[in-house]
Design a protein around this motif. Structure first.
Motif, mmCIF file in Angstrom:
data_model
loop_
_atom_site.group_PDB
_atom_site.id
_atom_site.type_symbol
_atom_site.label_atom_id
_atom_site.label_comp_id
_atom_site.label_asym_id
_atom_site.label_seq_id
_atom_site.Cartn_x
_atom_site.Cartn_y
_atom_site.Cartn_z
ATOM 1 N N LYS A 142 0.810 -1.218 0.000
ATOM 2 C CA LYS A 142 0.000 0.000 0.000
ATOM 3 C C LYS A 142 0.846 1.272 0.000
ATOM 4 O O LYS A 142 0.401 2.307 -0.491
ATOM 5 N N VAL A 143 2.043 1.231 0.556
ATOM 6 C CA VAL A 143 2.890 2.430 0.574
ATOM 7 C C VAL A 143 3.863 2.470 -0.602
ATOM 8 O O VAL A 143 4.427 3.518 -0.906
ATOM 9 N N GLN A 144 4.037 1.367 -1.286
ATOM 10 C CA GLN A 144 5.015 1.282 -2.366
ATOM 11 C C GLN A 144 4.769 2.329 -3.453
ATOM 12 O O GLN A 144 5.715 2.874 -4.008
ATOM 13 N N GLU A 145 3.526 2.644 -3.737
ATOM 14 C CA GLU A 145 3.224 3.618 -4.787
ATOM 15 C C GLU A 145 3.747 5.012 -4.458
ATOM 16 O O GLU A 145 3.879 5.853 -5.336
ATOM 17 N N HIS A 146 4.080 5.256 -3.202
ATOM 18 C CA HIS A 146 4.569 6.572 -2.788
ATOM 19 C C HIS A 146 6.090 6.653 -2.744
ATOM 20 O O HIS A 146 6.643 7.711 -2.460
ATOM 21 N N PHE A 147 6.775 5.555 -3.002
ATOM 22 C CA PHE A 147 8.230 5.520 -2.886
ATOM 23 C C PHE A 147 8.915 6.535 -3.796
ATOM 24 O O PHE A 147 9.979 7.047 -3.467
ATOM 25 N N SER A 148 8.324 6.837 -4.942
ATOM 26 C CA SER A 148 8.958 7.769 -5.888
ATOM 27 C C SER A 148 9.153 9.151 -5.271
ATOM 28 O O SER A 148 10.037 9.900 -5.688
ATOM 29 N N HIS A 149 8.371 9.497 -4.262
ATOM 30 C CA HIS A 149 8.493 10.801 -3.610
ATOM 31 C C HIS A 149 9.791 10.933 -2.824
ATOM 32 O O HIS A 149 10.193 12.038 -2.471
ATOM 33 N N PHE A 150 10.437 9.810 -2.531
ATOM 34 C CA PHE A 150 11.642 9.839 -1.708
ATOM 35 C C PHE A 150 12.921 9.720 -2.527
ATOM 36 O O PHE A 150 14.015 9.781 -1.981
ATOM 37 N N VAL A 151 12.787 9.564 -3.831
ATOM 38 C CA VAL A 151 13.951 9.460 -4.699
ATOM 39 C C VAL A 151 14.542 10.862 -4.868
ATOM 40 O O VAL A 151 13.824 11.824 -5.125
ATOM 41 N N GLY A 152 15.851 10.955 -4.683
ATOM 42 C CA GLY A 152 16.525 12.225 -4.926
ATOM 43 C C GLY A 152 16.618 13.155 -3.726
ATOM 44 O O GLY A 152 17.197 14.236 -3.849
#
Length: 174
Positions: A142-152
């Motif tokens: 359920k949280v995996q879809e938000h992981f892109s927010h933490f890249v960079g």
């Protein structure tokens, strides 16, 4: 995102307590009871109301996500948390010797206490680990879809804001 991260953390804690009990079967009774309490409370936490803002309370996980094969175990843990560990109901489990009043009499007088012997058999502990494994993976998905927010973002420790419309979503912990 908060609800699933919170639930996942609690379920990992419950799983760790169950695994420790499995791996250490000769622990003293008082230590075993404390670990059972820890496992049950940590397991039940995501299925009970949590205050997420000053005015909002939510239940992070619905009991509907629990697979049918584990539903009885799930319900037993919620009842243990509500009726014997978190609170002491006199009629918690009429068929079991929990929350009974004990009267101890000796030469100096008497004492009154309640007893709540908590125990988990090995089979129940192993089921607990399997159930927690399943639910931890469910929460992670359920949280995996938000992981892109933490890249960079830069190295460090951050707090994720749970406010409705924050100025910044990530607050660096200095």
């Amino acid at each position: 995102m908060w609800r699933y991260t919170y639930a996942r953390s609690s379920l990992i804690e419950a799983r760790q307590a169950a695994r420790f009990l499995i791996e250490n079967p000769k622990l003293p009774d008082q230590v075993r009871q404390a670990l059972v309490c820890q496992a049950v409370i940590a397991y039940a936490r995501p299925f009970t109301k949590s205050q997420v803002t000053e005015s909002k309370r939510i239940v992070p996980l619905s009991s509907e996500v629990v697979p049918a094969e584990f539903r009885d175990l799930h319900n037993e843990y919620l009842q243990m948390r509500d009726r014997t560990i978190g609170h002491k109901d006199a009629v918690a489990f009429p068929w079991a010797p929990v929350n009974r009043v004990i009267v101890r009499v000796d030469d100096t007088g008497f004492e009154l206490h309640t007893v709540s012997p908590y125990a988990m058999v090995d089979t129940g502990l192993r089921q607990t680990v399997k159930l927690c494994d399943y639910l931890v993976e469910y929460c992670a998905s359920k949280v995996q879809e938000h992981f892109s927010h933490f890249v960079g973002i830069g190295k460090g420790v951050y707090f994720l804001s749970i406010e409705a419309d924050p100025i910044e979503w990530l607050l660096k912990n200095d």
